[in-house]
Scaffold this motif. Sequence first.
Motif, PDB file in Angstrom:
ATOM      1  N   UNK A 129       0.868  -1.183   0.000  1.00  0.00           N
ATOM      2  CA  UNK A 129       0.000   0.000   0.000  1.00  0.00           C
ATOM      3  C   UNK A 129       0.902   1.229   0.000  1.00  0.00           C
ATOM      4  N   UNK A 130       0.695   2.103  -0.967  1.00  0.00           N
ATOM      5  CA  UNK A 130       1.549   3.276  -1.150  1.00  0.00           C
ATOM      6  C   UNK A 130       0.704   4.536  -1.185  1.00  0.00           C
ATOM      7  N   UNK A 131       0.873   5.401  -0.192  1.00  0.00           N
ATOM      8  CA  UNK A 131       0.207   6.703  -0.227  1.00  0.00           C
ATOM      9  C   UNK A 131       0.978   7.640  -1.149  1.00  0.00           C
ATOM     10  N   UNK A 132       0.254   8.264  -2.070  1.00  0.00           N
ATOM     11  CA  UNK A 132       0.865   9.095  -3.109  1.00  0.00           C
ATOM     12  C   UNK A 132       0.274  10.501  -3.047  1.00  0.00           C
ATOM     13  N   UNK A 133       1.088  11.513  -2.739  1.00  0.00           N
ATOM     14  CA  UNK A 133       0.591  12.893  -2.765  1.00  0.00           C
ATOM     15  C   UNK A 133       0.217  13.301  -4.194  1.00  0.00           C
ATOM     16  N   UNK A 134      -0.703  14.229  -4.303  1.00  0.00           N
ATOM     17  CA  UNK A 134      -1.116  14.740  -5.616  1.00  0.00           C
ATOM     18  C   UNK A 134      -0.464  16.085  -5.948  1.00  0.00           C
ATOM     19  N   UNK A 135       0.232  16.668  -4.992  1.00  0.00           N
ATOM     20  CA  UNK A 135       0.901  17.947  -5.227  1.00  0.00           C
ATOM     21  C   UNK A 135       2.233  17.975  -4.490  1.00  0.00           C
ATOM     22  N   UNK A 136       3.217  18.679  -5.041  1.00  0.00           N
ATOM     23  CA  UNK A 136       4.430  18.934  -4.286  1.00  0.00           C
ATOM     24  C   UNK A 136       4.135  19.998  -3.217  1.00  0.00           C
ATOM     25  N   UNK A 137       5.100  20.247  -2.323  1.00  0.00           N
ATOM     26  CA  UNK A 137       4.891  21.137  -1.158  1.00  0.00           C
ATOM     27  C   UNK A 137       3.616  20.731  -0.416  1.00  0.00           C
ATOM     28  N   UNK A 138       3.460  19.439  -0.244  1.00  0.00           N
ATOM     29  CA  UNK A 138       2.167  18.927   0.192  1.00  0.00           C
ATOM     30  C   UNK A 138       1.837  19.229   1.644  1.00  0.00           C
ATOM     31  N   UNK A 139       2.829  19.586   2.462  1.00  0.00           N
ATOM     32  CA  UNK A 139       2.563  19.884   3.871  1.00  0.00           C
ATOM     33  C   UNK A 139       3.080  21.267   4.258  1.00  0.00           C
ATOM     34  N   UNK A 140       2.988  22.204   3.337  1.00  0.00           N
ATOM     35  CA  UNK A 140       3.586  23.517   3.552  1.00  0.00           C
ATOM     36  C   UNK A 140       2.568  24.636   3.740  1.00  0.00           C
ATOM     37  N   UNK A 141       1.363  24.303   4.167  1.00  0.00           N
ATOM     38  CA  UNK A 141       0.346  25.324   4.463  1.00  0.00           C
ATOM     39  C   UNK A 141       0.105  26.254   3.281  1.00  0.00           C
ATOM     40  N   UNK A 142      -0.002  25.682   2.116  1.00  0.00           N
ATOM     41  CA  UNK A 142      -0.289  26.467   0.911  1.00  0.00           C
ATOM     42  C   UNK A 142      -1.718  27.007   1.014  1.00  0.00           C
ATOM     43  N   UNK A 143      -1.938  28.315   0.784  1.00  0.00           N
ATOM     44  CA  UNK A 143      -3.277  28.896   0.965  1.00  0.00           C
ATOM     45  C   UNK A 143      -4.269  28.412  -0.091  1.00  0.00           C
ATOM     46  N   UNK A 144      -5.553  28.566   0.221  1.00  0.00           N
ATOM     47  CA  UNK A 144      -6.612  28.061  -0.648  1.00  0.00           C
ATOM     48  C   UNK A 144      -6.529  28.615  -2.071  1.00  0.00           C
ATOM     49  N   UNK A 145      -6.238  29.898  -2.220  1.00  0.00           N
ATOM     50  CA  UNK A 145      -6.189  30.477  -3.557  1.00  0.00           C
ATOM     51  C   UNK A 145      -5.125  29.804  -4.413  1.00  0.00           C
ATOM     52  N   UNK A 146      -3.973  29.512  -3.796  1.00  0.00           N
ATOM     53  CA  UNK A 146      -2.908  28.833  -4.522  1.00  0.00           C
ATOM     54  C   UNK A 146      -3.281  27.381  -4.820  1.00  0.00           C
ATOM     55  N   UNK A 147      -3.931  26.723  -3.869  1.00  0.00           N
ATOM     56  CA  UNK A 147      -4.383  25.347  -4.108  1.00  0.00           C
ATOM     57  C   UNK A 147      -5.383  25.316  -5.251  1.00  0.00           C
ATOM     58  N   UNK A 148      -6.286  26.278  -5.269  1.00  0.00           N
ATOM     59  CA  UNK A 148      -7.286  26.335  -6.339  1.00  0.00           C
ATOM     60  C   UNK A 148      -6.603  26.509  -7.699  1.00  0.00           C
ATOM     61  N   UNK A 149      -5.613  27.356  -7.764  1.00  0.00           N
ATOM     62  CA  UNK A 149      -4.886  27.565  -9.026  1.00  0.00           C
ATOM     63  C   UNK A 149      -4.167  26.286  -9.452  1.00  0.00           C
ATOM     64  N   UNK A 150      -3.538  25.615  -8.500  1.00  0.00           N
ATOM     65  CA  UNK A 150      -2.835  24.369  -8.817  1.00  0.00           C
ATOM     66  C   UNK A 150      -3.798  23.282  -9.278  1.00  0.00           C
ATOM     67  N   UNK A 151      -4.956  23.201  -8.636  1.00  0.00           N
ATOM     68  CA  UNK A 151      -5.936  22.196  -9.037  1.00  0.00           C
ATOM     69  C   UNK A 151      -6.419  22.428 -10.469  1.00  0.00           C
ATOM     70  N   UNK A 152      -6.589  23.679 -10.836  1.00  0.00           N
ATOM     71  CA  UNK A 152      -7.057  23.959 -12.200  1.00  0.00           C
ATOM     72  C   UNK A 152      -5.970  23.668 -13.228  1.00  0.00           C
ATOM     73  N   UNK A 153      -4.718  23.943 -12.880  1.00  0.00           N
ATOM     74  CA  UNK A 153      -3.621  23.529 -13.748  1.00  0.00           C
ATOM     75  C   UNK A 153      -3.587  22.007 -13.883  1.00  0.00           C
ATOM     76  N   UNK A 154      -3.758  21.346 -12.750  1.00  0.00           N
ATOM     77  CA  UNK A 154      -3.717  19.881 -12.748  1.00  0.00           C
ATOM     78  C   UNK A 154      -4.848  19.291 -13.580  1.00  0.00           C
ATOM     79  N   UNK A 155      -6.038  19.878 -13.466  1.00  0.00           N
ATOM     80  CA  UNK A 155      -7.180  19.383 -14.231  1.00  0.00           C
ATOM     81  C   UNK A 155      -6.968  19.533 -15.731  1.00  0.00           C
TER      82      UNK A 155
END
Length: 377
Positions: free
Chosen positions: A114-140
Motif C-alpha cells: 500500500x503506497x500513499x501518493x501525494x497529488x501535489x508537491x509542497x504537500x505539507x507547507x500550508x499552501x493557501x486556498x487560492x494557490x491550491x485552487x490555481x494548482x488544481x485547475x492547472x492539474x485538471x
Amino acid sequence: MAPRQRRARSGRRAVVAVAVAASAVLAAGPGYAAGPPLPTTRTPPVPAPFGAFLDSGPRGVARIAELSRWLGGTELKVAHTYLPGGQWRDIEGPPGFLDVWAHWRRQKADRTLVLNVPMQERNEEDVPDDEVRRLLRQAAAGAFDHHFRNLAERLVRLRVPDTVIVLGWEMNGITYTHRCGPDPQAWKTYWNRIVAAMRAVPGQRFRFDFTPSRGRDAVPWTECYPGDDTVDIIGMDAYDQPSGMSFDEQVREPYGLRHHVDFAHSHGKPLSFPEWGLFRNGDNAAYMRRMLAWIDAHRPLYQTLTDYCPHGVWQCAANPRSSRVYRAALYGRTAQPAPTPAPRPPAGCPPPDPGDWIGSWLGGKPCVRWDRRSRSR
C-alpha cells in the motif's frame, strides 16, 4: 483532520537508502510494548489482511517481522508506506526509496503493498486556498500527468504492478496541498487524469484507493468522490478523535464509519482502513476493542494501524491498555483475503444489505431480494 505530527515523525520527506537495517531485538526495548506470550484458548474470527505503518523507509520493512513475532507469529500480509511530498521528484518515487518495499512484496504472492501518493508537491507547507485552487485547475488541464506516469513506470519496473495507490488521502481536510475543498470539481478531474495516466502504462494492475478522513472535516468527502470508473477501493482514515467522542458517535456522525460502509456497498466497492489508531482520547482500550470489532464485522480489503505515538500500540509504550487489547485480538491468527464485494444493483434498486441478504441482480430479476445462503427468494 489527521494529525500533522504523523508526517514529521515518519520521515517521509527524506530519501531513504536501499539497504534494510538489521532487525532490533523485540519486546524489551524502549518504546516497544512488552508482554509475555498470550494463551490461545479460543478460536477468534479470522482477520482480514492487515499490517501497520511502522516507518516510511527500510526500518519499516524490518519491523514487519518484529511485529509479527510480538503477535505470536501472526503474519502481516500488508506493508504500508508513503512517498514524500516535498518536490515532484519525490512523488515520482525517489531512486532507491521503493526498492526494499518492492522486494518484500515480491517474496510472497499473497502480500499487498500500500503506497500513499501525494497529488501535489509542497504537500505539507500550508499552501493557501487560492494557490491550491490555481494548482488544481492547472492539474485538471493536465499539467502534472507526466509525474504520475513516471511513478507508474517505476513501480512496473520494480515488479509491483498491483500496488494499492492511496491517492490524495484525507482530501476532505485542510492539512494537505492536495486537498479537495478549494475546487472539488477540478480535484475530481485531476484524480481521473492521474488514474488514466497510470493505467495507460503497460503491465500495470494498480488499484486506486479513495481515502478521506472520518467525518465531515472541511468538506463532505462525498463531494470529492471522482466516480466508480476510477476508484477501486473506498477507504477511511479513522483515528480516535475528537476528544470526548464515543465510538458509537464515530459510527453515527455524518460521513462517519456507518456512512463509509453504506457508501462503499452502494457503489459495489471493497472497504479499507489505511490509517487508524488512538489519538485525542489517549490510551482508550474501548476504542481499540470497538474498532477491531468493526473491522472484523465489515471485512475490509486491508487495514493498517498507524503504529507510533500517540496512535500506536507496539512502538508506543504510552498506550499499555490498548496494546493489550490489540495484541490479544490478533495474537496467533492467520489472515485471509476479504470477500469480493457484491455486484452493484440495477438503477433504482436499493443497495444490498451487508447482513443476510444479497441483491436480486444475482438472479437477474430487478429489486427482488435473494437469500445469501439458500440463493432462493
